[in-house]
Scaffold this motif. Structure first.
Motif: not given
Length: 162
Positions: A83-94, A139-154
């Motif tokens: 998340f950090r490495a790619l965001a810093l390496r490819w810092h592009s508005l487009a 399936i996704c909702f059950i998986s998310f309840v069993l292993r919840p994640v919010d994402g790298p930015r959180f």
């Protein structure tokens, strides 16, 4: 911790009661075209509400979020926090705008194909597509309840926008 019914924790109860009433009316009106449309579309229409509901279901289960564990997988597999490495390496508005457009297009991907099938009168294909979509969401909702994640930015906070 004991699992609580999540509707009691917030103000979704009126929405749920109204949706249940709508389902009851739709199923009692077998020959009515509007009722048939409601029955066909209701599962897909409920997906956003169920997604929002997940935050209370997860809180009710008391399961910890696994963001740190998933971020550690990135470091183990790729040697860096992607998340950090790619965001810093490819810092592009487009590129940033393109990726946000791809993320937003997810909503169209979920609803446009079933809508096209339904509008073309291909109700059997619509039903199959809607059913497959609901199975995958379940399936996704059950998986998310069993292993919840919010994402790298959180986990580490958002980076500066390009």
């Amino acid at each position: 911790p004991r699992l609580r019914w999540s509707c009691s924790a917030h103000s979704w109860s009126p929405v749920v009661v109204n949706l249940l009433a709508l389902v009851a009316v739709a199923y009692r009106s077998e020959g009515d075209r509007a009722a048939r449309s409601i029955r066909e579309w209701l599962p897909l229409a409920l997906v956003p509400l169920l997604y929002v509901e997940l935050r209370w279901v997860i809180a009710g289960t008391g399961r910890p979020h696994a963001d740190a564990m998933v971020a550690a997988w990135d470091v183990d597999l790729f040697g860096a926090d992607l998340f950090r490495a790619l965001a810093l390496r490819w810092h592009s508005l487009a590129l940033s705008e393109l990726l946000h457009l791809c993320y937003i297009s997810y909503y169209a991907i979920v609803y446009v194909p079933p809508a096209l099938l339904w509008l073309r009168g291909r109700h059997r294909a619509f039903a199959t597509t809607a059913y497959a979509t609901i199975v995958v969401y379940t399936i996704c909702f059950i998986s998310f309840v069993l292993r919840p994640v919010d994402g790298p930015r959180f986990l580490s906070g958002p980076l500066a926008a390009p």
